[in-house]
Design a protein around this motif. Structure first.
Motif, mmCIF file in Angstrom:
data_model
loop_
_atom_site.group_PDB
_atom_site.id
_atom_site.type_symbol
_atom_site.label_atom_id
_atom_site.label_comp_id
_atom_site.label_asym_id
_atom_site.label_seq_id
_atom_site.Cartn_x
_atom_site.Cartn_y
_atom_site.Cartn_z
ATOM 1 N N ALA A 100 0.839 -1.207 0.000
ATOM 2 C CA ALA A 100 0.000 0.000 0.000
ATOM 3 C C ALA A 100 0.867 1.247 0.000
ATOM 4 C CB ALA A 100 -0.939 -0.007 1.210
ATOM 5 N N ALA A 101 1.928 1.236 0.804
ATOM 6 C CA ALA A 101 2.848 2.378 0.855
ATOM 7 C C ALA A 101 3.518 2.594 -0.500
ATOM 8 C CB ALA A 101 3.897 2.160 1.947
ATOM 9 N N GLN A 102 3.945 1.512 -1.123
ATOM 10 C CA GLN A 102 4.605 1.610 -2.429
ATOM 11 C C GLN A 102 3.650 2.130 -3.493
ATOM 12 O OE1 GLN A 102 7.788 -1.978 -1.573
ATOM 13 N NE2 GLN A 102 6.128 -2.395 -2.980
ATOM 14 N N ASP A 103 2.426 1.654 -3.487
ATOM 15 C CA ASP A 103 1.434 2.140 -4.452
ATOM 16 C C ASP A 103 1.192 3.636 -4.255
ATOM 17 O OD1 ASP A 103 1.181 -0.409 -5.516
ATOM 18 O OD2 ASP A 103 -0.684 -0.859 -4.448
ATOM 19 N N TYR A 104 1.059 4.033 -3.002
ATOM 20 C CA TYR A 104 0.833 5.439 -2.696
ATOM 21 C C TYR A 104 2.010 6.291 -3.170
ATOM 22 C CZ TYR A 104 -0.397 9.630 -0.095
ATOM 23 O OH TYR A 104 -0.717 10.926 0.237
ATOM 24 N N ALA A 105 3.213 5.825 -2.904
ATOM 25 C CA ALA A 105 4.414 6.570 -3.307
ATOM 26 C C ALA A 105 4.486 6.706 -4.825
ATOM 27 C CB ALA A 105 5.660 5.876 -2.768
ATOM 28 N N LYS A 106 4.190 5.645 -5.529
ATOM 29 C CA LYS A 106 4.196 5.698 -7.003
ATOM 30 C C LYS A 106 3.166 6.702 -7.507
ATOM 31 C CE LYS A 106 5.729 0.946 -7.634
ATOM 32 N NZ LYS A 106 5.296 -0.427 -7.964
ATOM 33 N N GLN A 107 1.964 6.656 -6.942
ATOM 34 C CA GLN A 107 0.897 7.565 -7.365
ATOM 35 C C GLN A 107 1.245 9.020 -7.090
ATOM 36 O OE1 GLN A 107 -2.735 6.187 -5.531
ATOM 37 N NE2 GLN A 107 -2.655 4.227 -6.594
ATOM 38 N N SER A 108 2.073 9.265 -6.089
ATOM 39 C CA SER A 108 2.460 10.636 -5.758
ATOM 40 C C SER A 108 3.629 11.130 -6.613
ATOM 41 C CB SER A 108 2.820 10.747 -4.272
ATOM 42 O OG SER A 108 4.091 10.160 -4.019
ATOM 43 N N GLY A 109 4.152 10.252 -7.483
ATOM 44 C CA GLY A 109 5.261 10.633 -8.347
ATOM 45 C C GLY A 109 6.616 10.549 -7.681
ATOM 46 N N ALA A 110 6.692 9.836 -6.577
ATOM 47 C CA ALA A 110 7.954 9.736 -5.841
ATOM 48 C C ALA A 110 9.001 8.972 -6.637
ATOM 49 C CB ALA A 110 7.726 9.045 -4.498
ATOM 50 N N VAL A 111 10.253 9.341 -6.407
ATOM 51 C CA VAL A 111 11.369 8.670 -7.050
ATOM 52 C C VAL A 111 11.798 7.430 -6.254
ATOM 53 C CG1 VAL A 111 13.172 10.095 -5.977
ATOM 54 C CG2 VAL A 111 13.589 9.057 -8.210
ATOM 55 N N ARG A 112 11.524 7.427 -4.936
ATOM 56 C CA ARG A 112 11.901 6.271 -4.130
ATOM 57 C C ARG A 112 11.279 6.345 -2.735
ATOM 58 N NH1 ARG A 112 16.536 8.836 -5.112
ATOM 59 N NH2 ARG A 112 17.319 10.212 -3.483
ATOM 60 N N ILE A 113 11.356 5.206 -2.071
ATOM 61 C CA ILE A 113 11.043 5.085 -0.652
ATOM 62 C C ILE A 113 12.347 4.708 0.030
ATOM 63 C CG2 ILE A 113 9.827 3.762 1.128
ATOM 64 C CD1 ILE A 113 7.597 3.266 -0.875
ATOM 65 N N VAL A 114 12.622 5.352 1.148
ATOM 66 C CA VAL A 114 13.800 4.994 1.935
ATOM 67 C C VAL A 114 13.332 4.548 3.323
ATOM 68 C CG1 VAL A 114 15.373 6.523 0.689
ATOM 69 C CG2 VAL A 114 14.183 7.376 2.709
ATOM 70 N N LEU A 115 14.147 3.714 3.948
ATOM 71 C CA LEU A 115 13.812 3.243 5.277
ATOM 72 C C LEU A 115 15.085 2.833 5.990
ATOM 73 C CD1 LEU A 115 14.048 -0.124 5.373
ATOM 74 C CD2 LEU A 115 12.005 0.092 3.977
ATOM 75 N N ALA A 116 14.965 2.682 7.281
ATOM 76 C CA ALA A 116 16.057 2.179 8.105
ATOM 77 C C ALA A 116 15.461 1.199 9.096
ATOM 78 C CB ALA A 116 16.740 3.326 8.847
ATOM 79 N N THR A 117 16.249 0.218 9.453
ATOM 80 C CA THR A 117 15.840 -0.720 10.485
ATOM 81 C C THR A 117 17.062 -1.066 11.324
ATOM 82 O OG1 THR A 117 14.565 -2.730 10.936
ATOM 83 C CG2 THR A 117 16.165 -2.850 9.146
ATOM 84 N N HIS A 118 16.801 -1.507 12.525
ATOM 85 C CA HIS A 118 17.895 -1.836 13.427
ATOM 86 C C HIS A 118 18.730 -2.973 12.843
ATOM 87 C CE1 HIS A 118 20.035 -2.970 17.085
ATOM 88 N NE2 HIS A 118 19.791 -1.732 17.481
ATOM 89 N N ILE A 119 20.024 -2.909 13.042
ATOM 90 C CA ILE A 119 20.951 -3.911 12.516
ATOM 91 C C ILE A 119 20.564 -5.320 12.964
ATOM 92 C CG2 ILE A 119 23.352 -4.717 12.656
ATOM 93 C CD1 ILE A 119 24.144 -1.707 12.780
ATOM 94 N N SER A 120 20.033 -5.445 14.155
ATOM 95 C CA SER A 120 19.681 -6.768 14.684
ATOM 96 C C SER A 120 18.322 -7.271 14.187
ATOM 97 C CB SER A 120 19.685 -6.746 16.208
ATOM 98 O OG SER A 120 18.624 -5.936 16.687
ATOM 99 N N ASN A 121 17.550 -6.429 13.509
ATOM 100 C CA ASN A 121 16.208 -6.814 13.085
ATOM 101 C C ASN A 121 16.273 -7.550 11.739
ATOM 102 O OD1 ASN A 121 13.487 -7.101 12.634
ATOM 103 N ND2 ASN A 121 12.973 -4.991 13.144
ATOM 104 N N THR A 122 16.781 -8.758 11.788
ATOM 105 C CA THR A 122 16.964 -9.532 10.556
ATOM 106 C C THR A 122 15.634 -9.941 9.917
ATOM 107 O OG1 THR A 122 17.238 -11.561 11.848
ATOM 108 C CG2 THR A 122 19.251 -10.375 11.222
ATOM 109 N N THR A 123 14.598 -10.087 10.720
ATOM 110 C CA THR A 123 13.278 -10.416 10.164
ATOM 111 C C THR A 123 12.808 -9.294 9.246
ATOM 112 O OG1 THR A 123 12.726 -11.715 12.126
ATOM 113 C CG2 THR A 123 10.894 -11.010 10.734
ATOM 114 N N ALA A 124 12.915 -8.053 9.708
ATOM 115 C CA ALA A 124 12.518 -6.908 8.887
ATOM 116 C C ALA A 124 13.416 -6.792 7.658
ATOM 117 C CB ALA A 124 12.566 -5.622 9.702
ATOM 118 N N GLN A 125 14.708 -7.011 7.841
ATOM 119 C CA GLN A 125 15.638 -6.920 6.713
ATOM 120 C C GLN A 125 15.255 -7.906 5.613
ATOM 121 O OE1 GLN A 125 19.632 -7.325 8.291
ATOM 122 N NE2 GLN A 125 19.125 -5.891 9.932
ATOM 123 N N LYS A 126 14.922 -9.128 5.989
ATOM 124 C CA LYS A 126 14.508 -10.139 5.002
ATOM 125 C C LYS A 126 13.232 -9.705 4.293
ATOM 126 C CE LYS A 126 16.656 -13.995 7.388
ATOM 127 N NZ LYS A 126 16.454 -15.156 8.247
#
Length: 147
Positions: A100-126
């Motif tokens: 949903a976030a990606q669709d919204y970003a595309k519709q808004s004409g965004a060039v990209r989505i950026v994010l950060a997650t904790h180094i230990s959060n391997t579940t989120a990284q995957k």
């Protein structure tokens, strides 16, 4: 299950989940402050929040903050928050919220989505890597703590 663009009608339930998210990251529970923080984001149009709703219950959310790229002269969205209640994890809720976030970003004409997650959060990284997000190896990011 439905993914909805959140508004002030979702504030009560979303505040509780937002507070749980903050506690997950080591903060002291403060539902009143969480509610006020989200209320201000809605009032000032500072962010975009999507909620996952199952049988009328909000079970997850993601929050995007707007930014811009001067080099590309385009909008960038910061996927700052993503949280799913523990009871509903491993059911593709996070994937639906990211989509949903990606669709919204595309519709808004965004060039990209950026994010950060904790180094230990391997579940989120995957999860992020499975969605095509690439770990940045070109830039070092810095932060200056002001408070």
């Amino acid at each position: 299950m439905k993914i909805l663009l959140a508004d002030t009608d979702h504030l009560e339930s979303l505040s509780i989940l937002f507070d749980q998210y903050r506690v997950f990251y080591g903060q002291v529970s403060d539902i009143k402050a969480a509610k006020e923080f989200l209320k201000e984001r809605f009032q000032h149009h500072d962010s975009v929040v999507f909620v996952a709703q199952d049988k009328g219950e909000i079970i997850g959310f993601t929050q995007l903050y707007p930014s811009f790229s001067s080099v590309s002269m385009k909008r960038v969205w910061i996927l700052n928050d993503l949280y799913v209640k523990e009871s509903h994890r491993r059911q593709k809720v996070a994937t639906l919220l990211i989509n949903a976030a990606q669709d919204y970003a595309k519709q808004s004409g965004a060039v990209r989505i950026v994010l950060a997650t904790h180094i230990s959060n391997t579940t989120a990284q995957k999860l992020y890597e499975s969605q095509g997000y690439i770990k940045d190896v070109e830039f070092d990011y810095y932060a200056l703590r002001l408070q």
